[in-house]
Each structure stands twice: as structure tokens, then as C-alpha cells.
Motif scaffolding. Sequence first.
Motif, PDB file in Angstrom:
ATOM      1  N   MET A 103       5.149 -12.846 -33.686  1.00 29.39           N
ATOM      2  CA  MET A 103       5.791 -13.748 -33.496  1.00 29.39           C
ATOM      3  C   MET A 103       7.305 -13.931 -33.011  1.00 29.39           C
ATOM      4  N   VAL A 104       7.415 -13.073 -31.743  1.00 33.48           N
ATOM      5  CA  VAL A 104       8.167 -13.063 -30.378  1.00 33.48           C
ATOM      6  C   VAL A 104       7.451 -13.686 -28.864  1.00 33.48           C
ATOM      7  N   SER A 105       8.194 -14.617 -28.631  1.00 34.45           N
ATOM      8  CA  SER A 105       8.188 -15.159 -27.254  1.00 34.45           C
ATOM      9  C   SER A 105       7.432 -14.029 -26.339  1.00 34.45           C
ATOM     10  N   GLY A 106       6.776 -15.476 -25.907  1.00 39.91           N
ATOM     11  CA  GLY A 106       6.143 -14.929 -24.394  1.00 39.91           C
ATOM     12  C   GLY A 106       6.449 -14.240 -23.378  1.00 39.91           C
ATOM     13  N   VAL A 107       7.485 -14.826 -22.723  1.00 37.65           N
ATOM     14  CA  VAL A 107       8.410 -14.267 -22.024  1.00 37.65           C
ATOM     15  C   VAL A 107       9.147 -13.074 -23.094  1.00 37.65           C
ATOM     16  N   ALA A 108      10.011 -12.940 -24.128  1.00 37.31           N
ATOM     17  CA  ALA A 108      10.706 -12.012 -24.728  1.00 37.31           C
ATOM     18  C   ALA A 108       9.169 -10.596 -24.328  1.00 37.31           C
ATOM     19  N   MET A 109       8.361 -10.523 -24.519  1.00 39.51           N
ATOM     20  CA  MET A 109       7.363  -9.652 -25.283  1.00 39.51           C
ATOM     21  C   MET A 109       7.194  -9.403 -23.943  1.00 39.51           C
ATOM     22  N   SER A 110       7.094 -10.266 -23.033  1.00 41.04           N
ATOM     23  CA  SER A 110       6.887  -9.709 -21.128  1.00 41.04           C
ATOM     24  C   SER A 110       7.692  -8.867 -20.371  1.00 41.04           C
ATOM     25  N   LEU A 111       9.282  -9.801 -21.174  1.00 47.79           N
ATOM     26  CA  LEU A 111      10.362  -8.600 -20.500  1.00 47.79           C
ATOM     27  C   LEU A 111       9.778  -7.354 -20.858  1.00 47.79           C
ATOM     28  N   ILE A 151       8.675  -1.073 -20.841  1.00 50.24           N
ATOM     29  CA  ILE A 151       7.707  -0.023 -20.912  1.00 50.24           C
ATOM     30  C   ILE A 151       7.009   0.830 -19.884  1.00 50.24           C
ATOM     31  N   PHE A 152       6.279  -1.080 -19.374  1.00 42.19           N
ATOM     32  CA  PHE A 152       5.247   0.196 -18.079  1.00 42.19           C
ATOM     33  C   PHE A 152       6.610   0.183 -16.856  1.00 42.19           C
ATOM     34  N   ASN A 153       7.667   0.444 -16.847  1.00 44.43           N
ATOM     35  CA  ASN A 153       8.610   0.288 -15.339  1.00 44.43           C
ATOM     36  C   ASN A 153       7.660   2.406 -15.377  1.00 44.43           C
ATOM     37  N   PRO A 154       7.467   2.815 -14.375  1.00 44.50           N
ATOM     38  CA  PRO A 154       6.753   4.009 -13.791  1.00 44.50           C
ATOM     39  C   PRO A 154       7.690   5.039 -13.458  1.00 44.50           C
ATOM     40  N   LEU A 209      -2.070  -5.153 -18.641  1.00 40.41           N
ATOM     41  CA  LEU A 209      -1.899  -6.347 -19.546  1.00 40.41           C
ATOM     42  C   LEU A 209      -2.962  -6.777 -20.101  1.00 40.41           C
ATOM     43  N   ILE A 210      -3.827  -5.735 -20.338  1.00 41.95           N
ATOM     44  CA  ILE A 210      -4.904  -5.743 -21.676  1.00 41.95           C
ATOM     45  C   ILE A 210      -4.422  -5.448 -22.926  1.00 41.95           C
ATOM     46  N   ILE A 211      -3.664  -3.781 -22.227  1.00 38.27           N
ATOM     47  CA  ILE A 211      -2.568  -2.971 -23.350  1.00 38.27           C
ATOM     48  C   ILE A 211      -1.749  -3.970 -23.943  1.00 38.27           C
ATOM     49  N   MET A 212      -0.960  -4.593 -23.350  1.00 40.84           N
ATOM     50  CA  MET A 212      -0.063  -5.465 -23.820  1.00 40.84           C
ATOM     51  C   MET A 212      -0.352  -6.242 -24.628  1.00 40.84           C
ATOM     52  N   SER A 213      -1.237  -6.822 -24.529  1.00 36.12           N
ATOM     53  CA  SER A 213      -2.196  -7.980 -25.424  1.00 36.12           C
ATOM     54  C   SER A 213      -2.206  -6.817 -27.049  1.00 36.12           C
ATOM     55  N   PHE A 214      -2.704  -6.000 -26.910  1.00 33.15           N
ATOM     56  CA  PHE A 214      -2.756  -5.656 -28.486  1.00 33.15           C
ATOM     57  C   PHE A 214      -1.450  -5.528 -29.370  1.00 33.15           C
ATOM     58  N   PHE A 218      -8.731 -17.438 -21.962  1.00 31.30           N
ATOM     59  CA  PHE A 218      -8.693 -17.890 -20.857  1.00 31.30           C
ATOM     60  C   PHE A 218      -7.529 -18.933 -20.304  1.00 31.30           C
ATOM     61  N   GLN A 219      -6.554 -18.795 -21.079  1.00 34.26           N
ATOM     62  CA  GLN A 219      -4.978 -19.165 -20.606  1.00 34.26           C
ATOM     63  C   GLN A 219      -3.921 -18.516 -20.563  1.00 34.26           C
ATOM     64  N   VAL A 220      -4.357 -17.343 -20.255  1.00 29.80           N
ATOM     65  CA  VAL A 220      -3.558 -16.393 -20.378  1.00 29.80           C
ATOM     66  C   VAL A 220      -2.252 -16.868 -18.657  1.00 29.80           C
ATOM     67  N   PHE A 221      -1.213 -16.657 -19.306  1.00 26.17           N
ATOM     68  CA  PHE A 221      -0.412 -17.393 -18.157  1.00 26.17           C
ATOM     69  C   PHE A 221       1.018 -16.512 -18.045  1.00 26.17           C
ATOM     70  N   THR A 222       1.928 -16.584 -19.254  1.00 24.71           N
ATOM     71  CA  THR A 222       3.242 -15.868 -18.888  1.00 24.71           C
ATOM     72  C   THR A 222       3.377 -14.450 -18.505  1.00 24.71           C
ATOM     73  N   GLN A 223       2.315 -13.551 -19.143  1.00 26.52           N
ATOM     74  CA  GLN A 223       2.429 -12.135 -18.975  1.00 26.52           C
ATOM     75  C   GLN A 223       2.213 -12.077 -17.252  1.00 26.52           C
ATOM     76  N   ALA A 224       1.237 -13.269 -16.869  1.00 24.70           N
ATOM     77  CA  ALA A 224       1.181 -12.414 -14.965  1.00 24.70           C
ATOM     78  C   ALA A 224       2.230 -13.878 -14.480  1.00 24.70           C
TER      79      ALA A 224
END
Length: 285
Positions: free
Chosen positions: A102-110, A115-118, A148-153, A213-219
Motif C-alpha cells: 500500500m506504500v506509494s512508489g516514491v516512498a518505497m523507492s526512497l 537500504i541499498f546504500n553501500p 530493483l528486482i529485489i525491491m519489487s518483492f 512492462f511499465q516499471v518507471f518510478t523506481q528508475a
Amino acid sequence: MYLFISPWIIGFLIFALYPILSSFYYSFTEYDIIHPPKFVGLANYTEMFHNDLFWKSVVVTVRYTFIGVPISMLLSLGFALLLNQTIPLKGFFRTAMYFPSMVSGVAMSLLWYWIFNPQIGLFNYILSWFGIQGPSWLMNPDTALYALIIMSFWGAGAGMILFLAGLQGVPSSLVEAAELDGAGRLRIFWHITLPMISPVLLFQLIMGLIDSFQVFTQAFVMTQGGPNYSTWFYVYNLYTSAFKEYRAGYSSALAWVLLIVVMLCTALIMKLSNRFVHYEGGVNK
């Protein structure tokens, strides 16, 4: 009656049908939004198939789809099977699993960007517990797409709810009869449960394909298509052409190619579904 449905009809004509028809016309034009469109025939489509960035976006999107969609479906099904059992706090865990979707795409991406910060990210911190040096993730062309694939889970809970509904629709009489005949859990799952939830599998496959096919927000939020075009998704390429290069005609052509590909893939899956989808009233024709 028509008076009551007129708001929907007017809204559909103005905000849906007109933009669709306009984009189809613009796909045959050279149009920069500012100046009047200039008809160029199939030039946009010809250029598209000779454009390296177009093919990069296709490869990235296909890789994301073929890796991410099957694993996401397996995770959703696995969680559904687990939470379909009689366990303590079952309702809480179902809610907790569904809530992230239910979390928005932008919030999830941030969140996942952190989480992926090295250096200070949670992912590499957990890997360090096991003596593993975590990669740069989003900064490395070899790992950015997989990150990004891991994030999609993270959104597997939405699929879990649908699978859970399908599992609860499996007749208990069939399961009990199989148990009386000596069938084990794996055999029951393969020969009874899986065929009975196959319509849900079909729905999840088609929707997962369309979404991938419509992935955009993450990128857009996390990588801007980089590094080195490793996350240059098809829709991000479309967005760049339309809103950064102001090539509305070319981007419209990209959109229509995407629509055609989605329709063809969906039609193919529906055609092949007769071989693996079981319906209680008989095989779908």
C-alpha cells in the motif's frame, strides 16, 4: 438514465478516448508540444527500431520481467500457503504482509534507496554479519537491475492476498479424499491445490507481466536509468523522449508499440492457458 451516466461518459471522452486517439495521431508526426505537429508517416517507428537506447530499454525490461515476475509469484504463493495454515496471530501476519504493497512508489523507492546504500544501508549491514562485503548495488551496472528486482518483492503481499483467496476456495472434500487415499502434502498440492488455483495463477501472471512492462518510478527516483543504462527501462525511455527531449511524436510511437506488445503477450498467454488453467465448469475455450 443517460443524464446520470453523462459525467462518466464526458470524463471518458475527454480524459481517456481523446488522449488515446491523439497519441495515435501524434505517433505519425514530428511534434515538440510547442510547435504544430508535422506529419512524417512511419519515420518515428523506423527511427525507433534503429535506436540503440530503444533496444537497451527492451533488454532491461525483458530481463526484469523474466527474472522478477516468476520469483515474485513464487514468493506470493509461498506466503499464501504459509498464512493459510492454522497459526497464532494469523490475521496480524496477513495484514503485515499486505501493508507494504500500500506504500506509494516514491516512498518505497526512497526507503530502498537507503537500504541499498553501500556505506550506511541496511542490506550491506546485514551482509557484514556474515563476513560478506556488500556490493555498491545501485551504483554498479552489474547489480543495479538486480537491486530493483529485489525491491519489487516488497509488494508480494498484494499477490499473496489473491492466492490466499484462491486457496480458501479449494474444496476441503477433495483434500480429505486425497488424504484418505494416502496422498502426501506435495502430491495434494500438485494434483489438487495447484489446478484449483490455476485461474489465480493466470491472473497474477498477466498482471505481473503488464506491471513489469511499465516499471518507471523506481528508475526515475533511484537511478535515473543508470548507471551505464543498466536500469534504462522502456517507460523511462518513453518519459525521457517526451519530457526531456520534448519529442511527443516519438514517445507516442513508443507508447503504441508498448500497447501492441502487451496485447500480443496477453493474447498468447490466454491462448496457452487452455493447457494449464482448470475451471470447475470445464476447460476455457
